[in-house]
Each structure stands twice: as C-alpha cells, then as structure tokens.
Design a protein around this motif. Sequence first.
Motif, PDB file in Angstrom:
ATOM      1  N   VAL A 132      45.100  31.253 119.440  1.00  0.00           N
ATOM      2  CA  VAL A 132      44.555  30.239 117.917  1.00  0.00           C
ATOM      3  C   VAL A 132      44.128  29.035 117.509  1.00  0.00           C
ATOM      4  CG1 VAL A 132      45.810  29.583 115.580  1.00  0.00           C
ATOM      5  CG2 VAL A 132      46.709  31.935 116.426  1.00  0.00           C
ATOM      6  N   MET A 135      40.514  30.633 118.529  1.00  0.00           N
ATOM      7  CA  MET A 135      39.599  30.665 117.796  1.00  0.00           C
ATOM      8  C   MET A 135      39.313  30.083 116.832  1.00  0.00           C
ATOM      9  SD  MET A 135      39.770  34.149 117.932  1.00  0.00           S
ATOM     10  CE  MET A 135      39.197  34.580 116.894  1.00  0.00           C
ATOM     11  N   TRP A 136      40.098  28.714 116.404  1.00  0.00           N
ATOM     12  CA  TRP A 136      39.784  27.625 115.503  1.00  0.00           C
ATOM     13  C   TRP A 136      38.547  27.004 115.485  1.00  0.00           C
ATOM     14  CZ3 TRP A 136      44.811  26.033 113.606  1.00  0.00           C
ATOM     15  CH2 TRP A 136      45.705  27.046 113.064  1.00  0.00           C
ATOM     16  N   LEU A 199      38.894  33.862 113.116  1.00  0.00           N
ATOM     17  CA  LEU A 199      40.636  34.003 113.016  1.00  0.00           C
ATOM     18  C   LEU A 199      40.439  35.183 113.735  1.00  0.00           C
ATOM     19  CD1 LEU A 199      41.446  33.997 108.593  1.00  0.00           C
ATOM     20  CD2 LEU A 199      41.862  31.948 111.188  1.00  0.00           C
ATOM     21  N   HIS A 200      41.300  35.486 114.212  1.00  0.00           N
ATOM     22  CA  HIS A 200      41.784  37.215 114.382  1.00  0.00           C
ATOM     23  C   HIS A 200      42.043  37.623 113.385  1.00  0.00           C
ATOM     24  CE1 HIS A 200      44.583  40.421 115.591  1.00  0.00           C
ATOM     25  NE2 HIS A 200      43.491  40.492 116.768  1.00  0.00           N
ATOM     26  N   ALA A 201      42.686  36.964 112.905  1.00  0.00           N
ATOM     27  CA  ALA A 201      43.143  37.517 111.583  1.00  0.00           C
ATOM     28  C   ALA A 201      44.624  39.052 110.787  1.00  0.00           C
ATOM     29  CB  ALA A 201      41.923  37.806 110.063  1.00  0.00           C
ATOM     30  N   ASP A 202      44.225  39.442 112.216  1.00  0.00           N
ATOM     31  CA  ASP A 202      45.650  40.590 112.398  1.00  0.00           C
ATOM     32  C   ASP A 202      46.274  40.365 113.459  1.00  0.00           C
ATOM     33  OD1 ASP A 202      46.306  42.490 112.006  1.00  0.00           O
ATOM     34  OD2 ASP A 202      45.185  43.900 112.503  1.00  0.00           O
ATOM     35  N   LEU A 203      47.356  38.680 113.606  1.00  0.00           N
ATOM     36  CA  LEU A 203      48.182  38.796 115.004  1.00  0.00           C
ATOM     37  C   LEU A 203      49.404  39.807 114.309  1.00  0.00           C
ATOM     38  CD1 LEU A 203      46.775  35.517 116.047  1.00  0.00           C
ATOM     39  CD2 LEU A 203      46.280  37.298 117.193  1.00  0.00           C
ATOM     40  N   ALA A 224      38.791  40.105 112.778  1.00  0.00           N
ATOM     41  CA  ALA A 224      37.932  39.438 112.740  1.00  0.00           C
ATOM     42  C   ALA A 224      37.131  38.618 112.060  1.00  0.00           C
ATOM     43  CB  ALA A 224      38.234  39.006 114.140  1.00  0.00           C
ATOM     44  N   CYS A 231      45.966  32.332 107.881  1.00  0.00           N
ATOM     45  CA  CYS A 231      46.228  33.750 108.498  1.00  0.00           C
ATOM     46  C   CYS A 231      46.597  34.204 109.904  1.00  0.00           C
ATOM     47  CB  CYS A 231      45.033  33.914 108.189  1.00  0.00           C
ATOM     48  SG  CYS A 231      44.198  34.767 106.135  1.00  0.00           S
ATOM     49  N   ASP A 232      45.964  32.913 110.491  1.00  0.00           N
ATOM     50  CA  ASP A 232      46.543  33.358 111.790  1.00  0.00           C
ATOM     51  C   ASP A 232      48.129  32.788 111.896  1.00  0.00           C
ATOM     52  OD1 ASP A 232      44.549  34.695 112.973  1.00  0.00           O
ATOM     53  OD2 ASP A 232      43.405  33.184 113.935  1.00  0.00           O
TER      54      ASP A 232
END
Length: 300
Positions: A132, A135-136, A199-203, A224, A231-232
């Motif tokens: 995470v 990603m950030w 964000l991946h947004a669907d972990l 993403a 969201c993550d």
Amino acid sequence: MSTEPMHPDQYALDDDLVRRLIAGQFPRWAGLAVERFASGGTVNAMYRLGDAMVVRLPLVAGGIGDVLSEREWLPRLAPLLPVAIPEVLGAGEPAEGYPAPWSVYRWRVGETPEAGALRDPVGLARDLAGFVEAMWRVTLPAAPTAHRGGPLESLDEETRRAVALLRDIPQEGVDCDAAEAVWQDGLRAPGATGPQVWLHADLMPGNLLVDGGRLASVIDFGCAGAGDPACDLFPAWNLLPPVGRRAFREALGVDDPTWRRGRARTLSQALIALPYYRGTNPAMARNARHVIREVLGEHA
C-alpha cells in the motif's frame, strides 16, 4: 460457485467459446488446455490456459474499462511495486459473438488467503502495508480516478439503501443500527487533506496471493487509480485479525481520520455486497459477513 448469474446483463461464457477466441487470435496457444477457474470475482471470469497462463474476460460491460486500464497501467506500475502483479501477455478483442476486449495474463503462483486461517498474520500485515505504501508513493502522471476513490459522501445513498435492504433480511442478523452508527462516524471524520494518491482500490482477499503465509502477488488492478488513501485500508477488516490489523496500521502510520474513513469504506462495500451476492456468489457473501462482524465488533 453458484450456477446462477451474478448480474442480470451478464455475458454468456464457456470453455468452448474461450477455446475459439484463443484459436482465432492467438493460434500459437490453440493446443493448450482451457479450464474455468473458480473464483469469487464479480467482474471477470477466469480460465486457466495451459500451466502458465490465465485468460480474464469481463462478465459485464462495466468491466471493459478495467481490461483497457490494466493494459495501459500494469507495465508502468510493475517496476514500482514490491511484489509481483499481473503481466499481460496477449490483448484479445471481441469475436465469436463475445462483445468485449479480454486479456491473457501470466499465471501467478500462490494461494488466496483466508480470514481466520493466516499462517503469519503480522508478517502478512506488514507485507500488505509495504505494498500500500508503495502504491501511495507512485507518481505516474494522468492517473485514472480510482473506483469509489472519491469522497465518502459519494457512497452515502448506496450504503443507506443497502442497510435498508438488510433490515428486510433478518436471517442475516446484521445489527443495522450499529452499522449506520459506524457509517455516520466515517462521514463525520475529516476528509483527506493531502493530494490524492495512487490506489489499488480493491484489496479483497481474492485479489491477493500468498506463499508460505507471506504476500506473493497482488492481482486485479481494474479499480486502480487516484483517490483517498483510506480506500486501500480494506485488508484491516476483510482479512487481518486484530493483531494483524494493529501491525498494518502501525506500519502505515495511518492517522485517526483516515482510519475511520477506511473502516467506513470497508463496511460500506460489505453492506452493499451482502444483499446483492448472497444468492449468487458465496465467497463474496461470506467475506461481507466477516467484514460486518469485524467492524461492528471493533466499534462496539
């Protein structure tokens, strides 16, 4: 896996259609075995292609943008992240009566983690925090908007509608008053003040692969993009036990408003998923029940 379609407008797919698509567009792979891979995914169907590949095809028109987004962004994100992510090996196009673009990916080795059965929850929590955080830190320009990555208020109507539906399903046993209280707490939390982040947004657990109890790969980047970092935080409640949840938060250094928004977002997703998928996707419904228990138990 339920044989009922999850969505009213779901595309018809079967092994034979996938074989024809492969033979027509990637003849070098035409002799490989094709077999449906059971998963809890809600937007794509997955078919193993030989031993080293997987075909992902949208189940509904809403998944088409995800396919195209992954083709654009996965190669650019891969070198910036600490674990393996999907690699597109072939870009398929509509054919044989199937109306959507689709892709062939390299098969990633690992197991889907299961809440309550993690071998190393603290180690996995730290791995997830590292992903995470990476990603950030991504600075790739012109990021798409992450799915549901906007202000929490944008989910208010859908979340309240889901709570109302669950009030009419007493057999699920959801404390809807408590769920509304957690949602209200999230809405009261100050919004994100810094710039939006990648964000991946669907972990969800189904989008994670572990090996030896540790994170090996993160898949499905269709949601993403840029948005609220809260969201993550989904794994804190949809996968990790309390000890892992604490390790995850400590490793990320998440402040209280972000944590409260993250908890509310995770609960919202579960509340919306449960009435929609309870009859068609047992994995999604089971995870939704788990999230609701974890969030409401923590907030009690």
